[in-house]
Enzyme design. Structure first.
Site: not given
Lengths: 345, 321
Positions: B58, B80, B83-84, B125
């Site tokens: 990321e 994606q 959260d990421f 997620h």
């Protein structure tokens, strides 16, 4: 100096560095050292707004070799000890001083200072302080150039050995390897990341050995030797430019100053200072010039005087320039003024 | 024909790619696979070489987008899951958000964050990151609540010369449908009156707009007319529209799906208190998720986030104050 059998030996492929090329590099190296000496003096005199001065003493031979190997259209993201490379890439002494002395005419207009300077539109990227973060930005510029069909361009960025411990370094190199970008990653192993020695920084034998894991071609070089640096960097840049994928250059040298001028560097092992990597690249290159009869002592002295005069004139000019004015500053962080909080610009 | 919120996001990206050669998409699994949620379905085939799979990096994904923007491109990044985006946080707030201020070179990147909770998605997620990004100068943060806004605001995000954090809500991906894509749109940066009313204002954004509307419908049967303000963008915040609504009703509840400490709802209440204190007939109220990580089990999850029922209770309480 090669540390891995898989490494490409620059000397086998690249001809010896010519007198003209060496002299050109030496003059930038000398100018960078003289500029650094002046910045240190200004720091001690309390003339640096914000107070920070970060010098490149001991790393100029490597740094200048990066800047001089690049050309217009290439991308360059230097780090804090790359004053020599910046000059060789096209920055002027006035531009450097403007950023260090807080002139509103400087490239960052007082919004950022000292080593945080560049001209992104000219492929000269201003570093942020977070180590390793510029690698993927250079990758992105190179990806964009590929989108636009530009060929034969190179991106180079520099880091100390401490910066290789970051996640950003891993992600950036892996990304460049996956995209097979013409990136030259230059690591100056100057033995200390601020005060932290290499024994607390990494556990591999040579940082150049990491190249294999990222799909890079490794190169190692004695960072105190200007001729070797010019050869190895010239070779690495040429390989990247001709479609041979990303290159990792690791130079061994010693930082001959504190992390910044506030730091007396008392933590540096005196044995390192006495060792081969503790030699001063400026003194070594002056010896090289004298031994090869490429310059006389008198010429060396004249060049230093000329560099000092150029720096003094630039300081005199920049010190008269206005500082940024908080009352007329445009306090808007967005290009699209209508989206500014608290009214549009 | 009907089109979902998710399909609108795909169509907006297809149009951006078709109309502007500077646009490309970069993110994990966005290529031939079409993205984890299929928001880029078919785009790699339709636009060869312009929809690129990225490694799970990321930080480097956002960094490369900044570099490409410097070189004149207009990248769309798909995280994606919102959260990421945390491993890429440094590049967003220190690189993308500071570039224009420091250099006067704009940074036109759009970062899509599939946000918010769906049942069973758990702590990693389900997050809403809008307040974190809105905190930093140099970013625009969009939180579309309708299919029309998902489409038109994403197109506007790509056209804007600044970095845009585009918080698209995963719960709305399949739930929301409309008949056709809009041909004209309200500009980003302006809030919308999603339902007019005279008794109490609910300020909401993203999926919470629909919970608020459901609560308003129920209250209407009891003779309480709720005005629902959909913020649409949380940064910039359209304070004028909020204050104007509070002036009409005198009572306000601000609802957000994010965690309760600080954040968008606190910012809205702070602005009402400082700019519209004299308009209030009761203390301004906030309703957020609970102050715990987001739970996995549906029983816990449905009690963790605000819902039409908890909004209903909060409004009834507000009307008694």
């Amino acid at each position: 100096m090669l540390s891995s059998v898989s490494e490409v030996s620059a000397a086998e492929i690249v001809p010896q560095v010519s007198k003209d090329e060496y002299l050109r590099a030496f003059r930038w190296l000398l100018l960078a050292r003289v500029l650094d000496e002046k910045l240190a003096a200004l720091y001690r005199a309390g003339k640096i707004p914000g107070g920070g001065v970060y010098l490149g003493k001991g790393q100029e031979a490597l740094s200048v070799s990066v800047g001089i190997s690049l050309r217009t259209g290439d991308v360059y993201a230097p780090l804090i000890r790359d004053g020599a490379g910046r000059l060789a890439f096209g920055e002027t002494v006035v531009e450097a001083l403007r950023n260090c002395l807080g002139s509103v005419l400087g490239p960052m207009r007082g919004r950022d200072g000292n080593v945080h300077r560049g001209r992104p539109r000219d492929g000269y990227l201003p570093m942020i302080s977070h180590l390793g973060a510029m690698i993927s930005v250079v990758n992105g510029v190179l990806m964009a150039k590929r989108f636009k069909g530009q060929k034969g361009v190179v991106g180079a960025t520099c880091l100390g050995e401490g910066g290789t411990s970051t996640g950003a370094f891993h992600e950036g190199l892996n990304q460049a390897g996956v995209e097979r970008l013409p990136l030259v990653m230059v690591v100056a192993n100057n033995q200390y990341a601020y005060s932290t020695p290499t024994s607390r920084q990494f556990a591999c034998k040579s940082l150049a050995d990491r190249a294999q894991g990222y799909g890079f071609t490794p190169h190692s070089v004695d960072g105190t030797n200007l001729a070797e640096c010019l050869k190895v960097l010239g070779h690495a840049v040429a390989l990247a430019r001709t479609g041979n994928g990303p290159q990792l250059v690791v130079a061994s040298l010693l930082r001959l100053c504190g992390h910044g001028e506030h730091d007396d560097a008392s933590y540096i092992d005196p044995r390192l200072k006495e060792s081969e990597i503790g030699r001063d690249c400026l003194e070594l290159s002056e010896e090289h010039l004298l031994v090869n009869s490429w310059a006389s002592k008198q010429e060396l002295s004249q060049w230093r005087t000329a560099a000092q005069r150029a720096v003094e004139e630039a300081v005199a000019l920049v010190q008269k320039e206005p500082s940024p004015d908080p009352y007329t500053e445009n306090w808007c962080a967005l290009q699209t003024g209508r989206f500014a909080e608290g009214g549009s610009k | 024909m009907s089109i979902t919120y998710l399909e609108a996001i795909r169509e907006a990206q297809a149009r951006a790619l078709a109309e502007d050669p500077r646009v490309f998409i970069y993110g994990q699994d966005v290529g031939d696979f079409g993205g984890a949620f299929k928001a880029t379905k078919g785009l790699a085939k339709e636009f060869p070489g312009r929809v690129l799979d990225a490694p799970i990096s990321e930080d480097a994904i956002v960094g490369a987008a900044v570099g490409a923007a410097i070189e004149g491109m207009r990248p769309i990044i798909e995280m994606q899951f919102a959260d990421f985006s945390t491993p890429g946080f440094n590049q967003v707030i220190n690189q993308a958000a500071t570039l224009y201020w420091r250099t006067q070179v704009p940074c036109p990147i759009t970062i899509r964050l599939p946000s918010g909770g769906t049942s069973g998605s758990g702590p990693f997620h389900s997050q809403c990151m809008e307040a974190i990004y809105a905190h930093y100068p140099g970013l625009i943060v969009m939180t579309p609540a309708t299919v029309e806004d998902a489409y038109s605001m994403l197109l506007e995000a790509v056209a804007i010369d600044d970095p845009v954090i585009f918080c698209e809500h995963k719960y709305l991906y399949y739930h929301l449908k409309t008949d056709r894509l809009p041909t004209e749109a309200m500009p980003a940066g302006k809030a919308r009156i999603a339902r007019p009313g005279r008794d109490v204002t609910i300020v909401a954004y993203s999926a919470m707009v629909h919970e608020a509307l459901a609560a308003a419908e129920e209250l209407s049967t009891e003779g309480v007319e709720v005005e629902v303000v959909d913020l649409r963008t949380v940064k910039p915040l359209d304070t004028d529209t909020i204050i104007a609504s509070v002036a009409r009703t005198g009572r306000v509840l601000v609802v957000g799906e994010a965690f309760p400490w600080g954040g968008v709802t606190a910012e809205v209440v702070a602005r009402i208190a400082t700019e519209g204190f004299g308009l209030l007939d009761a203390p301004p109220q906030r309703l957020n998720a609970k102050d715990t990580p987001i739970p996995y089990h549906p029983n816990l999850w449905s009690a963790h986030r605000p819902t039409a029922n908890s909004i209903l209770a909060a409004v009834r309480n507000l009307l008694r104050l």
